[in-house]
Design an enzyme around this catalytic site. Structure first.
Site, PDB file in Angstrom:
ATOM      1  N   LYS A 177       1.608   2.240  -5.185  1.00  0.00           N
ATOM      2  CA  LYS A 177       2.432   1.961  -6.223  1.00  0.00           C
ATOM      3  C   LYS A 177       2.060   1.738  -7.308  1.00  0.00           C
ATOM      4  CE  LYS A 177       2.151  -2.463  -4.226  1.00  0.00           C
ATOM      5  NZ  LYS A 177       1.989  -1.776  -2.902  1.00  0.00           N
TER       6      LYS A 177
ATOM      7  N   GLY B 223      -4.510  -4.251  -3.940  1.00  0.00           N
ATOM      8  CA  GLY B 223      -5.732  -3.321  -4.345  1.00  0.00           C
ATOM      9  C   GLY B 223      -4.964  -2.080  -4.148  1.00  0.00           C
ATOM     10  N   HIS B 224      -4.796  -1.182  -6.129  1.00  0.00           N
ATOM     11  CA  HIS B 224      -3.613  -0.422  -6.173  1.00  0.00           C
ATOM     12  C   HIS B 224      -4.727   0.327  -6.933  1.00  0.00           C
ATOM     13  CE1 HIS B 224      -0.684  -3.434  -7.061  1.00  0.00           C
ATOM     14  NE2 HIS B 224      -0.708  -3.312  -5.810  1.00  0.00           N
TER      15      HIS B 224
ATOM     16  N   GLN C 179       1.819  -6.117  -3.622  1.00  0.00           N
ATOM     17  CA  GLN C 179       2.555  -6.066  -1.659  1.00  0.00           C
ATOM     18  C   GLN C 179       3.999  -5.136  -2.084  1.00  0.00           C
ATOM     19  OE1 GLN C 179       1.489  -9.453  -3.999  1.00  0.00           O
ATOM     20  NE2 GLN C 179      -0.211  -8.307  -3.105  1.00  0.00           N
TER      21      GLN C 179
ATOM     22  N   ASP D 194       0.511  -0.574  -0.120  1.00  0.00           N
ATOM     23  CA  ASP D 194      -0.143  -0.033   0.021  1.00  0.00           C
ATOM     24  C   ASP D 194       0.793   1.269  -0.427  1.00  0.00           C
ATOM     25  OD1 ASP D 194      -2.085  -1.785  -0.071  1.00  0.00           O
ATOM     26  OD2 ASP D 194      -2.122  -1.527   2.332  1.00  0.00           O
TER      27      ASP D 194
HETATM   28  P1  GDP Z   1      -1.126   0.842  -3.617  1.00  0.00           P
HETATM   29  O1  GDP Z   1      -1.339  -0.531  -2.792  1.00  0.00           O
HETATM   30  O2  GDP Z   1       0.922   0.661  -2.987  1.00  0.00           O
HETATM   31  O3  GDP Z   1      -1.566   0.598  -4.937  1.00  0.00           O
HETATM   32  O4  GDP Z   1      -1.674   1.471  -2.708  1.00  0.00           O
HETATM   33  P2  GDP Z   1      -3.267   1.378  -2.310  1.00  0.00           P
HETATM   34  O5  GDP Z   1      -3.516   2.436  -3.434  1.00  0.00           O
HETATM   35  O6  GDP Z   1      -3.348   0.338  -1.211  1.00  0.00           O
HETATM   36  O7  GDP Z   1      -2.838   2.840  -0.682  1.00  0.00           O
HETATM   37  C1  GDP Z   1      -2.582   4.144  -1.565  1.00  0.00           C
HETATM   38  C2  GDP Z   1      -3.915   4.809  -1.139  1.00  0.00           C
HETATM   39  O8  GDP Z   1      -2.818   6.428  -0.701  1.00  0.00           O
HETATM   40  C3  GDP Z   1      -4.744   5.185  -1.958  1.00  0.00           C
HETATM   41  O9  GDP Z   1      -5.645   5.151  -1.499  1.00  0.00           O
HETATM   42  C4  GDP Z   1      -4.063   6.448  -2.875  1.00  0.00           C
HETATM   43  O10 GDP Z   1      -5.346   6.953  -3.799  1.00  0.00           O
HETATM   44  C5  GDP Z   1      -3.367   7.157  -1.356  1.00  0.00           C
HETATM   45  N1  GDP Z   1      -2.171   7.954  -2.236  1.00  0.00           N
HETATM   46  C6  GDP Z   1      -1.990   8.073  -3.115  1.00  0.00           C
HETATM   47  N2  GDP Z   1      -0.386   9.322  -3.069  1.00  0.00           N
HETATM   48  C7  GDP Z   1      -1.108   9.748  -2.381  1.00  0.00           C
HETATM   49  C8  GDP Z   1      -0.548  11.430  -1.672  1.00  0.00           C
HETATM   50  O11 GDP Z   1       0.745  11.946  -2.248  1.00  0.00           O
HETATM   51  N3  GDP Z   1      -0.973  11.385  -0.495  1.00  0.00           N
HETATM   52  C9  GDP Z   1      -2.535  10.746  -0.474  1.00  0.00           C
HETATM   53  N4  GDP Z   1      -2.709  11.216   1.013  1.00  0.00           N
HETATM   54  N5  GDP Z   1      -3.118   9.757  -0.523  1.00  0.00           N
HETATM   55  C10 GDP Z   1      -2.447   8.992  -1.374  1.00  0.00           C
HETATM   56  P1  IMO Z   2      -0.866  -3.997  -2.137  1.00  0.00           P
HETATM   57  O1  IMO Z   2      -0.164  -4.714  -3.955  1.00  0.00           O
HETATM   58  C1  IMO Z   2      -0.374  -4.430   2.041  1.00  0.00           C
HETATM   59  C2  IMO Z   2      -0.284  -8.745   3.410  1.00  0.00           C
HETATM   60  C3  IMO Z   2      -1.946  -9.278   3.969  1.00  0.00           C
HETATM   61  C4  IMO Z   2      -1.470  -9.982   5.557  1.00  0.00           C
HETATM   62  C5  IMO Z   2      -0.258 -10.902   4.780  1.00  0.00           C
HETATM   63  C6  IMO Z   2      -0.204 -12.048   3.952  1.00  0.00           C
HETATM   64  O2  IMO Z   2      -1.792  -3.537  -2.419  1.00  0.00           O
HETATM   65  O3  IMO Z   2       0.020  -3.300  -2.065  1.00  0.00           O
HETATM   66  P2  IMO Z   2      -2.140 -12.687   1.895  1.00  0.00           P
HETATM   67  O4  IMO Z   2      -3.732 -12.288   1.673  1.00  0.00           O
HETATM   68  O5  IMO Z   2      -1.049 -12.283   0.880  1.00  0.00           O
HETATM   69  O6  IMO Z   2      -2.082 -14.387   2.412  1.00  0.00           O
HETATM   70  O7  IMO Z   2      -1.965 -12.131   3.165  1.00  0.00           O
HETATM   71  O8  IMO Z   2       0.161  -9.727   3.538  1.00  0.00           O
HETATM   72  N1  IMO Z   2      -0.911  -7.722   2.431  1.00  0.00           N
HETATM   73  C7  IMO Z   2      -1.044  -6.681   1.577  1.00  0.00           C
HETATM   74  N2  IMO Z   2      -0.434  -5.665   2.643  1.00  0.00           N
HETATM   75  N3  IMO Z   2      -1.291  -4.340   0.321  1.00  0.00           N
HETATM   76  C8  IMO Z   2      -1.471  -5.724  -0.075  1.00  0.00           C
HETATM   77  O9  IMO Z   2      -1.132  -5.497  -1.462  1.00  0.00           O
HETATM   78  C9  IMO Z   2      -1.468  -6.742   0.667  1.00  0.00           C
HETATM   79  N4  IMO Z   2      -1.466  -8.339   0.199  1.00  0.00           N
HETATM   80  C10 IMO Z   2      -0.654  -8.765   1.111  1.00  0.00           C
HETATM   81  O10 IMO Z   2      -2.465  -8.004   5.019  1.00  0.00           O
HETATM   82  O11 IMO Z   2      -1.185  -8.994   6.050  1.00  0.00           O
HETATM   83 MG    MG Z   3      -3.521  -1.717  -1.731  1.00  0.00          MG
END
Ligand code: GDP
Ligand code: IMO
Ligand code: MG
Length: 452
Positions: A16, A40-41, A232, A13
């Site tokens: 990316k 979840g991106h 991840q 998270d």
């Molecule tokens: P990923 O899994 O690495 O793609 O990241 P996620 O999408 O799960 O989580 C990142 C969260 O931060 C999302 O809700 C984005 O919309 C939000 N986000 C991304 N860049 C920024 C930023 O620079 N500032 C803030 N406040 N939110 C951001």
């Molecule tokens: P993105 O791509 C954050 C964490 C789960 C758990 C551990 C194992 O959005 O960054 P799993 O279901 O993979 O066996 O769970 O890894 N986990 C993540 N945490 N972002 C993710 O993906 C994750 N994918 C798995 O919360 O702790």
């Molecule tokens: Mg994510």
């Protein structure tokens, strides 16, 4: 050489998805090579929010090919739902996406096993998986005899293989007292129903399924520009992360080649993505976690709730010991520091630059999770800033405190900060090209970490 990769250096998270979407502009093919529907991106653009899981974040651009390779574990129901969701919002998928026939298939029994087994670690602490069947599907892949790859669904002898697997799984569940599914009812595997369902999925996915190894090897040899989208974060890497509180794939930079089928020699730019602080979802140690007003500030300002499971994320200060380790492990050339805006309004900010473990100062990330559990962070404190950063577009316009904070992160990780994000939108991004800044440092020129 044509390959760039985006690797999360923390526990996932790191934003990316946002970065991949931006970098897609300068690439022709976006490759997702590990994990599954646990990812979840999020991409935000022109007031619209897109949540992507199995489909690469490049899909929102029209002139890009998105490839899901054999390193991914594919839940057909999830990917079809994602395709439908995107198409209903006007995103074209046909002709823009390829899925590897080598990708392993997630079945309902994997999801049931995931829910049954989490929490059964010795010691009783749950990993807190996403419940998407990721671990059980990878386990069957490694075990081989009960594994199904996407290409198998199109073979004449698939029914025989399928029936054999279901019989075995039924016996497994029968021996598991109290085995219940998501709905709390006893797990029943109705082989005819599941088979019919998966045959429908196979038909739906048929236009996308191919040998992506051949496609990508042709592409790199033809000089096409590839962008590899990590899922991840490197601290969740099965071999090199905080085992057993990890996912089941090589989510650090080390997994790019094996997961995608593209040799590492084609990759010439590795971008390590970090949040300006730390978050973690699920169980396992997190030395800089703040279960207090600071943690609340980060969770509320950063909207730190899981994209996949909506669980509140654990929040804390930036852990430079952990991120330096994963930056080195992933061969990172440069850093993207995301969510910097979230730190506005704090009087002071802390960075963990070492740990104390059993009374000893430690600068290397520990290999055993018990040592990490006992790690007490050694913090450096830097002044915070009050200004809202969300409208800043140039490095020079950042408050002095923010510049110093970025510089210190770069110094501790031994890599330059080349991208800074100050909000979720594509536009809220700063590219740091101040004089003397090298966008991509050759590996042999990396400066030694400041406190090595
Ligand atoms: P990923 O899994 O690495 O793609 O990241 P996620 O999408 O799960 O989580 C990142 C969260 O931060 C999302 O809700 C984005 O919309 C939000 N986000 C991304 N860049 C920024 C930023 O620079 N500032 C803030 N406040 N939110 C951001
Ligand atoms: P993105 O791509 C954050 C964490 C789960 C758990 C551990 C194992 O959005 O960054 P799993 O279901 O993979 O066996 O769970 O890894 N986990 C993540 N945490 N972002 C993710 O993906 C994750 N994918 C798995 O919360 O702790
Ligand atoms: Mg994510």
């Amino acid at each position: 050489m044509p390959g760039t990769c985006v690797i999360g250096l923390q526990w996932g998270d790191e934003a990316k998805g946002k970065l991949v979407d931006i970098l897609t502009e300068e690439n022709e093919i976006v490759v997702r090579y590990a994990g599954g529907a646990n990812a979840g991106h999020t991409v935000v653009s022109e007031g619209q929010t897109w949540k992507l899981s199995l489909i690469p974040s490049g899909i929102l651009r029209d002139d890009v090919i998105c490839v899901v390779t054999g390193g991914v574990v594919l839940d057909p129901a999830s990917v079809i739902k994602e395709i439908d969701g995107l198409e209903s919002r006007g995103v074209r998928i046909n002709g823009k996406m390829l899925i590897s026939d080598r990708a392993h298939v997630v079945f309902p029994w994997h999801i049931a096993e995931d829910r049954l087994l989490d929490g059964s670690l010795s010691g009783g602490e749950a990993i807190g998986t996403t419940g998407r069947g990721i671990g059980p599907c990878y386990r069957d892949k490694v075990g081989r005899s009960l594994a199904v790859r996407l290409g198998d669904l199109y073979r004449d002898d698939f029914r025989t293989k399928f029936d054999h697997i279901v019989e075995f799984k039924k016996r497994l569940f029968a021996g598991w007292t109290g085995a219940t599914g998501q709905d709390g009812k006893a797990i029943e595997l109705d082989s005819a129903t599941i088979y019919a369902q998966y045959m429908q999925y196979a038909e739906r996915l048929r236009p996308f399924v191919c040998d992506t190894n051949a496609y990508l090897l042709d592409a790199v040899e033809a000089g096409k520009k590839l962008l590899f989208e990590g899922a991840q974060g490197a601290l969740l890497d099965i071999d090199h992360g905080t085992f057993p509180f990890v996912t089941s794939s090589n989510s650090s930079g080390l997994g790019v080649a094996s997961g995608s089928g593209v040799p590492g020699r084609w990759i010439d730019r590795v971008i390590g993505v970090v949040k300006a602080y730390s978050t973690r979802v699920g169980g396992g140690p997190m030395p800089t976690e703040q279960v207090n007003a600071i943690g609340e500030h980060l969770r509320e300002r950063g909207r730190e709730y899981g994209t996949v499971t909506m669980r509140p994320r654990r929040c804390g200060w930036f852990d430079a010991v952990a991120a330096r380790y994963t930056a080195r492990l992933s061969g990172v050339d440069e850093l993207a520091v995301m969510l910097l805006d979230v730190l506005s309004g704090l009087d002071e900010i802390k960075i963990c630059s070492a740990y104390t473990i059993n009374g000893k100062r430690v600068e290397q990330f520990p290999s055993h999770v018990d040592d990490l559990k006992h790690a007490v962070p050694v913090y450096e404190t830097v002044p915070g800033w009050q200004e809202d950063l969300s409208a800043v577009r140039r490095y020079d316009d950042l408050p002095q405190g923010a510049k110093k904070y970025l510089a210190r992160i770069g110094e501790l990780l031994g890599r330059p900060v080349s991208i800074v994000s100050v909000g979720p939108d594509r536009a809220q991004t700063i590219f740091c090209d101040w004089p003397g800044q090298k966008k991509s440092w050759p590996r042999h020129q990396h400066p030694a970490p400041a406190n090595a």
